[in-house]
Design an enzyme around this catalytic site. Structure first.
Site, short mmCIF file in Angstrom:
data_model
loop_
_atom_site.label_atom_id
_atom_site.label_comp_id
_atom_site.label_asym_id
_atom_site.label_seq_id
_atom_site.Cartn_x
_atom_site.Cartn_y
_atom_site.Cartn_z
N GLU A 310 0.82 -1.21 0.00
CA GLU A 310 0.00 0.00 0.00
C GLU A 310 0.86 1.27 0.00
O GLU A 310 0.49 2.27 -0.63
CB GLU A 310 -0.95 0.00 1.20
CG GLU A 310 -1.86 -1.22 1.31
CD GLU A 310 -2.68 -1.51 0.07
OE1 GLU A 310 -2.98 -0.56 -0.69
OE2 GLU A 310 -3.02 -2.68 -0.16
N HIS A 313 2.07 1.98 -3.47
CA HIS A 313 1.04 2.59 -4.31
C HIS A 313 1.07 4.12 -4.26
O HIS A 313 0.57 4.78 -5.17
CB HIS A 313 -0.35 2.14 -3.86
CG HIS A 313 -0.84 0.89 -4.51
ND1 HIS A 313 -0.82 0.70 -5.87
CD2 HIS A 313 -1.40 -0.24 -3.98
CE1 HIS A 313 -1.35 -0.49 -6.16
NE2 HIS A 313 -1.70 -1.07 -5.03
#
Length: 888
Positions: A310, A313
């Site tokens: 995450e 990202h």
């Protein structure tokens, strides 16, 4: 043309018309957590690209109220007609005047905090024994439109200025830090800073009651981890990983993290594992919270990989965003690959790239289906995009990246990625843009090589034979359904010949290739005769060839019989790396499923792994055992018990080495393996394993903190309990449910749910599945229950799905959760007759969000049915199984 015809031209389109483009959103939301509703106002600054009487944007399940457009010259326009089309998820505004200059569109709206974990939704938490509501967003892929009217496409980036009015005692979070706050009695209004350019799917809001930990990085980024009150200590692992990952990626991409803060927040109900919203990563609690006593080694590994994924990202996805959902793999494939890279830096002792092969195998399995999709898949209906958040986008995507990295080299690859991020930051990009940068930096025409891997489904199987010192290669598409399909990829072939010191690599660019290794063979023979007697027979005829060294390539290898036999000997004599042993077993299993090799051949191959003790090998061996057992119940039912005995014998060496109890300072992989080996033995109904597991479970019931059943082996006990639960003897189920209801430890509840459907009694499985239709189990946690359905309960599970489809649809909605019912239940059955029945049923019960997954699931059934028919023709198989079952 009348007005209705004019509006109809906007229906049924993949993308919104381009005559108006958003540049800035000012969004004010006021959630009412008591009535589970919300009201809002959005002011969208627009650029008008071409004169129009229409504004067309996305909206879904919103009540649209006052609308006004004020152009840059101060003139106000009110639409003469407002059309809300929930089928196409669009809002069409019709103006009598032609709009020709930009301005601000102001819309007032309201909606419901839904219970389907999508858009702006409601979830619950407990505060002082009282159940209360909170509000959370989940907008990926196309659900920002459920929260506010917007141009809900990734390419239409804009800045966002979010304002929230919420109860004054609650915490309210969004992508950016709070700029200003005003109190007004029981409410407060929070004004957040303006965001950088970003896509609508990355906007996020969370409103609830939280504790948090905080740390500031050396670059001045404030990192906070928000958890339920009383659980903030369980967020320290994720915070540590996030802080270190920010530093790793800042250096790797040569671009600093673009925001001043990064929040990680764990919420009680969430449809996915986590979501990378810009500056505000939202997790389901199970994927963020780490409990020193109750969390397993596997959970620590999972939290590390998910958090690194995450955080990655924030660059690959948020800073540089795919232009359209066709390029989703640019987000997910790269974030998956780079999360393993970061994990390897953080925990080198985990040997994480070996464990990556288990994920890559999921990509290989799915992409061997005729109904698979390319990495770059055309998306024609926005709602269908949720179906490609799958093993192809994540695991094939990441495996292909790893293959390319291996071919180009680490230095050129890293420089290419940092150049790509720097060049396209705050913009959108397509796959071709990445290939162009890679080609520019490396000097290798990456697009020519990679287009075959990303633009078409499938991958090759490389057939290898050795004739008179010449290795001959032939490639064709590998399909589990067994069709021989011509296919041509540019394949980076690597191989070791008799030793890892003797390697060759080349690009196989055509359907056939050949490599002369006669001189190598001669030199090996000379070396062997003089000083390296590796085999009892030192003849050159024993020299092994391993293609796809270290399993770095995304393809399978099918060796002629003599080369396959030599590799089996090399495995027995421990000449190969664990990754290569893994690949040989994984390929052998796939070739058997495709009826390219017999089950007898696979079982004999499995036998040479009985003394292996490496995590990835034994984990793969367990998976192969389960695959074989699933079809053997139909193909050779009279041999199933002896087959289980054989599989038990294969695992006993590992079980004896591991023991039930952990040792101080033991390796991470040992902790992982212990749980998997003993759980497999319990699943195969090994008497001694079940007896010991049940003994320890009884102690656990009296002492919840007993050291005899630590986190890493609790699932063994739970499986043993359920394997001994029947309709006539439900004590085990009742004990587990009582345990589930009485504990507030999330990690414990997850473990129980993963095992509770593992009974061999189909009626018990149905009873457990019925809990998913009640309020007993949170909606998000259905994924754990479905993943644990026993082989014996497969047909009962399909009947349950069929009988309760409308209730499931009503309860879970047509989002990400619904796809799990298809993926986890439909492929469990084994016959063509059941496949026909499923096709007939869904012909009148179809939904956009399950079309592809249904086709893939039905194909998997037919593959197993074909495999069963093939196994039934192996008349000597029962005798072989008897012999193998008696080996020690």
């Amino acid at each position: 043309m009348d007005q209705k015809q004019s509006i109809d031209k906007f229906k049924g389109k993949t993308r919104l018309p381009s005559f108006a483009i958003p540049k800035r959103y000012e969004l004010h939301l006021t959630p009412d957590l008591s009535s589970c509703t919300f009201t809002g106002t959005v002011q969208i600054s627009l650029t008008i690209n071409e004169s129009t009487n229409f504004l067309v944007l996305n909206a879904l399940e919103l009540v649209i109220q006052n609308i006004r457009f004020t152009n840059s010259q101060g003139q106000q326009h009110t639409p003469s007609d407002v059309v809300v089309d929930n089928d196409d998820e669009i809002l069409v505004l019709v103006f009598d005047e032609t709009l020709s200059v930009g301005g601000v569109l102001r819309i007032e709206f309201s909606g419901i905090l839904n219970e389907q974990l999508t858009g702006l939704y409601k979830c619950t938490y407990v505060d002082g024994g009282v159940k209360k509501n909170m509000a959370v967003t989940q907008f990926e892929a196309v659900d920002a439109r459920r929260c506010f009217p917007c141009w809900d496409e990734p390419a239409l980036k804009a800045t966002f200025k979010v304002t929230l009015t919420v109860p004054s005692e609650l915490t309210a979070l969004s992508n950016m830090p709070v700029e200003n706050e005003k109190l007004d009695g029981v409410l407060k209004t929070l004004y957040f800073e303006k965001s950088p350019l970003m896509s609508t799917y990355l906007v996020a809001v969370v409103v609830g009651l939280f504790d948090y930990n905080e740390v500031t990085t050396i670059d001045g980024v404030k990192v906070r981890v928000y958890c339920a009150v009383g659980k903030k200590d369980q967020g320290k692992l994720a915070m540590d990983i996030a802080v270190k990952s920010l530093d790793i990626f800042t250096k790797y991409f040569s671009v600093p993290y673009p925001l001043s803060k990064l929040d990680l927040v764990a919420v009680p109900e969430f449809s996915g594992g986590a979501m990378e919203n810009y500056g505000l990563i939202v997790y389901r609690e199970n994927e963020l919270l780490y409990h020193d006593l109750y969390s397993t080694a596997a959970k620590k590994q999972r939290i590390t990989i998910v958090t690194a994924h995450e955080v990655a990202h924030q660059w690959f996805g948020n800073l540089v965003t795919m232009e359209w959902w066709t390029h989703l793999w640019l987000n997910e494939g790269f974030a998956t690959w780079v999360s393993y890279m970061a994990t390897d830096i953080l925990f080198p002792e985990w040997n994480i790239w070996s464990k990556f092969l288990l994920d890559a195998a999921d990509g290989l399995r799915m992409d061997a289906l005729e109904k698979s999709h390319p990495i770059e898949v055309e998306i024609h209906h926005a709602r269908s995009v949720i179906e490609i958040f799958d093993a192809v986008s994540y695991y094939k995507g990441s495996a292909v990246i790893r293959m390319l990295q291996g071919y180009l080299g680490d230095v050129a690859f890293q420089k290419s990625l940092s150049t790509y991020i720097g060049r396209y930051q705050a913009q959108n990009a397509k796959t071709e843009d990445l290939w162009n940068v890679l080609s520019e930096i490396s000097g290798v025409p990456a697009n020519l090589m990679m287009n075959t891997w990303t633009k078409k489904a499938g991958y090759p199987v490389i057939h290898v034979e050795l004739i008179d010192g010449i290795l001959k290669f032939k490639q064709s598409q590998f399909l589990l359904f067994g069709q021989h399909v011509d296919g041509q990829w540019i394949v980076p072939i690597t191989m070791s010949i008799g030793s890892y010191e003797r390697q060759k690599k080349f690009l196989l660019e055509t359907s056939h290739g050949r490599v002369d290794i006669s001189e190598l063979i001669q030199s090996i023979g000379d070396d062997t005769n003089s000083n390296e007697k590796k085999y009892e027979d030192d003849s050159q005829e024993n020299i092994w060839v391993k293609v796809n060294v270290d399993q770095s390539g995304f393809y399978r290898v099918n060796y002629e019989d003599k080369l396959a036999l030599r590799l089996r000997k090399a495995i027995q004599q421990n000449c190969l790396l664990p990754t290569d042993k893994f690949g040989i077993l994984d390929d052998g299993n796939a070739l058997c499923q495709a009826c390219e090799q017999s089950l007898s051949t696979l079982l004999m191959l499995m036998d040479v792994y009985r003394k292996d003790f490496d995590y990835v090998i034994v984990s793969k061996l367990i998976n192969v055992c389960l695959d074989v057992l699933k079809i053997s119940m139909d193909a050779i039912p009279d041999s199933v018990n002896e087959l289980k005995q054989y599989f038990i014998s294969l695992l006993m060496f590992s079980a004896e080495q591991l023991g039930w109890d952990s040792k101080s300072g033991e390796d991470h992989s040992i902790s992982l393996l212990r749980g998997e080996v003993f759980q497999a033995l319990a699943t195969f109904d090994h008497d001694k394993t079940q007896e010991e597991a049940l003994r320890r479970f009884q102690i656990l019931l009296d002492d919840r903190n007993t050291s005899l059943l630590p986190a890493n082996i609790r699932k063994v006990a739970y499986v043993a309990v359920m394997r001994n639960t029947t309709t006539e003897n439900r004590t085990g189920l009742e004990s587990l449910l009582s345990f589930y209801r009485s504990t507030d430890v999330l990690q414990e509840r997850e473990k129980i749910l993963r095992c509770i459907a593992s009974s061999a009694d189909p009626n018990v499985v149905i009873e457990v599945l019925n809990l998913l239709l009640s309020d007993e189990i949170p909606d998000q946690d259905m994924i754990y229950v479905l993943a644990g359905i026993s082989m014996e309960g497969s047909e009962a599970a399909w009947r349950w799905l069929k009988d309760n489809w409308e209730r499931i649809l009503a309860k879970y909605g047509a989002g990400l959760l619904l796809t799990n019912f298809i993926r986890q239940i439909v492929p469990l059955v084994n016959s063509d007759e059941k496949a026909d029945e499923i096709e007939t049923f869904f012909a009148s019960h179809m939904n956009h969000s399950i079309v592809m997954n249904l086709k893939l699931s039905i194909e998997q059934i037919r593959i197993k049915a074909r495999w069963i028919r093939s196994v039934e023709q192996e008349h000597s198989l029962p005798d072989l199984i008897k012999q193998l079952a008696q080996r020690k």
